[in-house]
Design a protein around this motif. Structure first.
Motif, mmCIF file in Angstrom:
data_model
loop_
_atom_site.group_PDB
_atom_site.id
_atom_site.type_symbol
_atom_site.label_atom_id
_atom_site.label_comp_id
_atom_site.label_asym_id
_atom_site.label_seq_id
_atom_site.Cartn_x
_atom_site.Cartn_y
_atom_site.Cartn_z
ATOM 1 N N VAL A 153 0.856 -1.201 0.000
ATOM 2 C CA VAL A 153 0.000 0.000 0.000
ATOM 3 C C VAL A 153 0.892 1.253 0.000
ATOM 4 O O VAL A 153 0.563 2.255 -0.632
ATOM 5 C CB VAL A 153 -1.007 -0.007 1.180
ATOM 6 C CG1 VAL A 153 -1.900 1.237 1.132
ATOM 7 C CG2 VAL A 153 -1.889 -1.268 1.143
ATOM 8 N N GLU A 154 2.039 1.132 0.654
ATOM 9 C CA GLU A 154 2.967 2.281 0.650
ATOM 10 C C GLU A 154 3.474 2.582 -0.762
ATOM 11 O O GLU A 154 3.521 3.735 -1.178
ATOM 12 C CB GLU A 154 4.155 2.008 1.583
ATOM 13 C CG GLU A 154 3.803 2.308 3.026
ATOM 14 C CD GLU A 154 4.731 1.639 4.030
ATOM 15 O OE1 GLU A 154 5.773 1.090 3.618
ATOM 16 O OE2 GLU A 154 4.385 1.672 5.229
ATOM 17 N N ILE A 155 3.803 1.560 -1.520
ATOM 18 C CA ILE A 155 4.290 1.805 -2.904
ATOM 19 C C ILE A 155 3.135 2.344 -3.761
ATOM 20 O O ILE A 155 3.336 3.189 -4.647
ATOM 21 C CB ILE A 155 4.990 0.575 -3.535
ATOM 22 C CG1 ILE A 155 5.769 1.011 -4.763
ATOM 23 C CG2 ILE A 155 4.079 -0.546 -3.870
ATOM 24 C CD1 ILE A 155 6.620 -0.064 -5.406
ATOM 25 N N THR A 156 1.922 1.906 -3.463
ATOM 26 C CA THR A 156 0.743 2.430 -4.180
ATOM 27 C C THR A 156 0.651 3.942 -3.976
ATOM 28 O O THR A 156 0.436 4.709 -4.925
ATOM 29 C CB THR A 156 -0.548 1.755 -3.636
ATOM 30 O OG1 THR A 156 -0.438 0.361 -3.823
ATOM 31 C CG2 THR A 156 -1.781 2.281 -4.333
ATOM 32 N N ARG A 157 0.810 4.359 -2.734
ATOM 33 C CA ARG A 157 0.725 5.790 -2.416
ATOM 34 C C ARG A 157 1.817 6.561 -3.165
ATOM 35 O O ARG A 157 1.589 7.615 -3.736
ATOM 36 C CB ARG A 157 0.897 6.012 -0.903
ATOM 37 C CG ARG A 157 -0.297 5.526 -0.081
ATOM 38 C CD ARG A 157 0.030 5.555 1.402
ATOM 39 N NE ARG A 157 0.401 6.883 1.856
ATOM 40 C CZ ARG A 157 -0.448 7.776 2.330
ATOM 41 N NH1 ARG A 157 -1.721 7.483 2.424
ATOM 42 N NH2 ARG A 157 -0.032 8.963 2.730
ATOM 43 N N ARG A 158 3.019 5.966 -3.178
ATOM 44 C CA ARG A 158 4.145 6.633 -3.839
ATOM 45 C C ARG A 158 3.900 6.767 -5.350
ATOM 46 O O ARG A 158 4.137 7.814 -5.950
ATOM 47 C CB ARG A 158 5.432 5.852 -3.563
ATOM 48 C CG ARG A 158 6.638 6.731 -3.553
ATOM 49 C CD ARG A 158 7.910 6.170 -2.978
ATOM 50 N NE ARG A 158 8.172 4.803 -3.279
ATOM 51 C CZ ARG A 158 8.181 3.834 -2.372
ATOM 52 N NH1 ARG A 158 7.911 4.093 -1.109
ATOM 53 N NH2 ARG A 158 8.453 2.604 -2.710
#
Ligand code: AQP
Length: 329
Positions: A153-158
């Motif tokens: 989910v963190e890479i999605t946000r990025r």
């Protein structure tokens, strides 16, 4: 109403970890969010799958979603591969993702290590980008997942932020929702390891459809320690801490309250209480599952779901294409 999205891979029988980390949250949040819950079959094929088994698991997963209490009037339940826009957006985002970012994904490293002999599919490497597409396609506000998916989910946000910076506001930046207890349920035989639906041995894995007596046996045989105090200490008492997590989560109480409830109990009594609680939760789900699995409702639900998901995804992909300059002038 804010939007929620999440999915589960049909790669094996669902575990108590899938229930606590994911499905229980979906059910709880379905009254607060417009929810999109999918069967992640495109994600499933990032590791080798057997065709017949995959078909069976897809059906079982939908039946379990419903048996656990997902209401089809509140959730759009659909099959990921029936919506080609997930793969479409995934390609676009792949072209905006750096190799270095994917190299840091711990789930890839773990899974790739197990596939060294057979060869590591490129799809496994780019899995987080497909997951980003699943989320960004519907402008989801929140993504309820277990702790192991937090990095994705963190890479999605990025990726969303990068795309928005380059092309102007396009994607909503989603938040992760992780349950406070049970974010990572551990294997009962090796409580340093996640309870996994594709574990080689299922001795330490509670499958949601396991016979009730077998669930109780697995809990009674759970690895603990030589101490006799029921206290949450993941480093020194991982087995007991895992059981505390399971109990607290299923009873919707805190870890402190669980410790207090069992402060005079021995390990045997505590395990019996955990076993009774787990089976009390799973028995009605199993009964409902057996009513659903052979009915026509599964097809109806998937038809209804894809009908709603497809136009939304199409519109978003067309919008993204315009932003980049894809397609006819
Ligand atoms: N042990 C767990 N504790 C808490 N949450 C868990 N989840 C899975 N295991 C636990 C959450 O369930 C959702 C769906 O998981 P998934 O289908 O992406 O994959 P998986 O069940 O975690 O299985 P693996 O390890 O990836 O193995 P395969 O691919 O072979 O099935 C997620 O929200 C996950 O966090």
């Amino acid at each position: 109403m804010k939007k929620l999205i999440s999915g589960i891979k049909p790669t094996g029988q669902l575990t108590l970890g899938n229930y606590i980390g994911a499905i229980k949250q979906f059910v709880k949040l379905q009254n607060e969010y417009e929810s999109f819950i999918f069967v992640a079959d495109l994600h499933a094929i990032t590791t080798p799958q057997n065709k017949k088994q995959l078909q069976k698991l897809i059906k079982e997963l939908v039946a379990l979603y419903l048996a656990c209490g997902l209401d089809s009037s509140k959730n759009t339940i659909y099959l990921q591969s029936e919506n080609p826009y997930h793969a479409h957006l995934s390609w676009v985002l792949n072209c905006h993702t750096y190799l270095g970012e994917l190299n840091r994904m711990t789930q890839f490293k773990d899974k790739a290590a197990k596939l060294k002999k057979e060869g590591i599919p490129a799809g496994l490497y780019t899995y987080p980008v497909l997951m980003a597409s699943d989320i960004l396609l519907y402008d989801a506000d929140v993504v309820p997942v277990g702790d192991d998916q937090k990095q994705h989910v963190e890479i999605t946000r990025r990726l969303a932020e990068r795309f928005n910076n380059k092309y102007g506001s396009t994607f909503k930046i989603p938040d992760v929702i992780i349950t406070s207890t049970g974010a990572r349920i551990k294997d009962l035989q090796d409580p340093t390891k996640k309870m996994d639906k594709s574990s080689v041995s299922d001795k330490g894995v509670i499958l949601m459809l396991d016979p009730i007596e077998s669930i109780k046996q697995k809990i009674r045989r759970a690895v603990t320690d030589n101490d006799s105090i029921i206290k949450f200490d993941e480093k020194n008492k991982p087995g007991i801490s895992n059981l505390i997590n399971i109990y607290a989560n299923l009873k919707d109480i805190s870890i402190k309250e669980t410790e207090e409830e069992f402060k005079k109990a021995n390990y045997g009594d505590f395990k019996e209480a955990v076993a009774n609680l787990v089976t009390e939760v799973l028995k009605p789900i199993q009964d409902k599952y057996h009513q659903i699995i052979n009915s026509n409702i599964i097809d109806d639900i998937l038809n209804q779901g894809i009908e709603k998901a497809l136009p939304l995804a199409k519109a978003k992909c067309e919008y993204v294409s315009k932003k980049i300059g894809l397609g006819r002038p």
